[in-house]
Design a protein around this motif. Sequence first.
Motif, PDB file in Angstrom:
ATOM      1  N   ARG A 285       0.305  -1.737  -0.065  1.00 61.24           N
ATOM      2  CA  ARG A 285      -0.385  -0.038   0.045  1.00 61.24           C
ATOM      3  C   ARG A 285       0.509   1.569  -0.494  1.00 61.24           C
ATOM      4  O   ARG A 285       2.137   1.076   0.841  1.00 61.24           O
ATOM      5  CB  ARG A 285      -0.681  -0.368   1.120  1.00 61.24           C
ATOM      6  N   ASP A 286       0.344   3.176  -0.601  1.00 62.17           N
ATOM      7  CA  ASP A 286       1.253   3.788  -0.052  1.00 62.17           C
ATOM      8  C   ASP A 286       1.294   4.371   1.042  1.00 62.17           C
ATOM      9  O   ASP A 286       0.138   4.174   1.811  1.00 62.17           O
ATOM     10  CB  ASP A 286       0.542   4.357  -1.490  1.00 62.17           C
ATOM     11  N   TRP A 287       2.014   4.207   1.630  1.00 60.88           N
ATOM     12  CA  TRP A 287       2.475   4.771   2.651  1.00 60.88           C
ATOM     13  C   TRP A 287       2.844   5.927   2.990  1.00 60.88           C
ATOM     14  O   TRP A 287       3.738   6.567   3.024  1.00 60.88           O
ATOM     15  CB  TRP A 287       3.245   4.556   4.097  1.00 60.88           C
ATOM     16  N   LYS A 288       1.647   7.218   2.272  1.00 62.14           N
ATOM     17  CA  LYS A 288       1.260   7.987   2.437  1.00 62.14           C
ATOM     18  C   LYS A 288       1.998   9.120   4.222  1.00 62.14           C
ATOM     19  O   LYS A 288       2.878  10.110   4.007  1.00 62.14           O
ATOM     20  CB  LYS A 288       0.835   8.762   1.881  1.00 62.14           C
ATOM     21  N   SER A 289       0.859   8.335   5.212  1.00 60.24           N
ATOM     22  CA  SER A 289       0.957   9.513   6.034  1.00 60.24           C
ATOM     23  C   SER A 289       0.904   8.615   7.594  1.00 60.24           C
ATOM     24  O   SER A 289       0.201   7.536   6.983  1.00 60.24           O
ATOM     25  CB  SER A 289      -0.230  10.350   6.205  1.00 60.24           C
ATOM     26  N   ASP A 292      -2.949   6.366   7.346  1.00 58.24           N
ATOM     27  CA  ASP A 292      -2.518   5.113   6.102  1.00 58.24           C
ATOM     28  C   ASP A 292      -2.519   3.850   7.377  1.00 58.24           C
ATOM     29  O   ASP A 292      -3.041   2.606   7.121  1.00 58.24           O
ATOM     30  CB  ASP A 292      -1.663   5.335   5.781  1.00 58.24           C
ATOM     31  N   HIS A 358       9.825   9.445   5.938  1.00 59.82           N
ATOM     32  CA  HIS A 358       9.069  11.021   6.175  1.00 59.82           C
ATOM     33  C   HIS A 358       7.496  10.420   7.153  1.00 59.82           C
ATOM     34  O   HIS A 358       7.131  10.992   7.815  1.00 59.82           O
ATOM     35  CB  HIS A 358       8.158  10.900   4.434  1.00 59.82           C
ATOM     36  N   GLU A 362       7.381  11.921  10.857  1.00 60.70           N
ATOM     37  CA  GLU A 362       5.566  12.682  11.145  1.00 60.70           C
ATOM     38  C   GLU A 362       5.308  12.352  12.701  1.00 60.70           C
ATOM     39  O   GLU A 362       5.226  13.229  13.239  1.00 60.70           O
ATOM     40  CB  GLU A 362       4.653  12.281  10.681  1.00 60.70           C
TER      41      GLU A 362
END
Length: 672
Positions: A285-289, A292, A358, A362
């Motif tokens: 999966r995309d781990w954008k923030s 997620d 990132h 965060e």
Amino acid sequence: MKYLFKVILLLLVATGLHIGQSYGQQQPAHSSYDICIYGGTSAGVIAAYTAAKLGKEVLLIEPGKTLGGMSSGGLGLTDIGNKYAISGLALDFYRRIGQHYGKFEQWVFEPHVAENIFQDYVRRAKVEVLYENRLIDVKKQGKLIRELVLEHSTGAGSNVRVSAKMFIDCSYEGDLMAKAGVSYAVGREANSDYKETFNGVQLMNGHQLPDGIDPYRTPGDPGSGLLWGISNGQLAANGTGDRKLQAYNFRICLSSDPNNQVPITQPTNYQPERYELLLRQMAKRDWKSLQDVFIWSGMPNGKTDINNRNGFSTDMIGMNWEYPEADYTKRAEIWNAHTDYTKGLLYFVGNDKRVPDHIRAEMKKWGYPKDEYVGNNHWSHQLYIREARRMVGALVMTQHHCQGKERVTDGVGTAAYTMDSHNCDRLIVNGQVKNEGNVEEGGFGPYPISYRAIIPKASEVENLSVPVCLSATHIAYGSIRMEPVFMVLAQSAATAAVQAIEKRQSMQRIDVKQLQATLKGNPLVNGSKPEILLDNSDLQAVQKNGTWRVETYGGYGPDFYVASPAAGLSSLKYQPSLTLSGKYDLYTYYPKQKDRASATRVDIHDGKQLYELSIKDAEVTVLGQTSGEWVHLGRYTFTAGKQSYVEISNQGANADVIADAVLLVPIEGFKE
């Protein structure tokens, strides 16, 4: 010195402050009470306040050191479904939260704010609270509980014995009802037991792991063993009953304020291998923030209420099955394991080099809040016991009650939340890791909860009520098990107990219609004038003109009305029938919907004068798990009779106008 202590003691008594409330009272002041309440949860506090304000001598027993349960333990994003379901002192609690933050009512809040309000309830009602005492035995005589035997929560010291006329079990575990010999269930019923469709084993997509995740420590090698967190069980047929429980977790409060942070450091018993499944999940999966992996909800003053999201998160799936019937030592082991896992997860996400830069950056912006849980190392005092024992009473609430297919007439509370279960197991399905047990089924309106669901069968115990571990199937309990609903049912249970004492009856033989009337006529248990609610579907008080369509989701109560400008001029007039003239704060419920008018016209007539107002959509902010808010229309002196009215219309509207409920709150209401 001895004289000084006596002076201080007299001052404390004179001001109504109980020593136990400030310093952790561990011995009861008396051996016998009118009503004894076990469990200082939100429900326990409301039950105690209710009984005390109704003139009874009350003892509230809390095994820990803190009042409020989950409501002061991090669950600041209130799960509610529909505000229409919440009444009485539960609603008063959220109004008091609102007052703290400068609003009419508020459903998102910091833990210490909730705790202070619960402490204020027991202070104002002069409730005696016995802290750090847990139940070890119940003495019965026939069908009556006569005495509780308690020990200090450390296991040290001599036992304490407490007797009472009536008892209320407000614990999340249902320990009092179990030791009293009340029938109960643990786990999930089979669908066939009550002809349900969402009970038992359920393999669904909610909070699920992506396809293709290998379950073995060395991918493709069964001999290497399973990754941590995966059971070796076999998936049973859909709808099969078992004794598995939906997962527990902590609702985590963190702070983004650098001046109000304790660093998230490596915890005791840190085991990074526990989070390998998280890495495999996020590789697909995309781990954008952080969002997620977590439901990262903002609370006031830069804080959070963090909950489980997706297939691997804060839920410790499958690790709580023993908890409901375990002894105190085993429960502590399970509790501590959840603490270690959760603190380890936060540290892992912020520090493990395999986590994207990132994401680690965060997480580094957050810390444990200095001003929360000060006596517990800034960590929540309450594990989220989503479900433990559930009583099997004279009536069992089921999926059919939730969906309105069956309806009770002895309702003493209302529920409205989706039938919700977190995952119960994590296992191998077709060679890949899958979570099982998540259910999220809604689409129904508020429904009543039977009085018979909060009392045991008459053949078992006659002087006990159980408003938290009430009589419901697993899937129905998933809808009912919300903190505000527990508070509503606790007020009902306490009021019923008072009625039973005064009428010298069992809890099963009280007049439920009288109970319902008492709850409606004195909702704040202080004799204040009840507020007046006019819902859009109240045919006796609402006059509909023009063309309105009915919508059933997102408003206050079962439905709300929508009028399009294209359909011509439409209006809805609310006309209260007032016995006395008086001052009221006037509100209308404003559902926040897409494609609605930028402004809504509201005409208000107080019986003598007409006022014209406009609600601007851009100025209405919605907080929490609801899609609408009460908008204050001002304070008015309304004339007795039916001359007064509030009218909502689509006159001059540039898009759909919504008409829902109107509320008149007497200005002396919600005050002591």
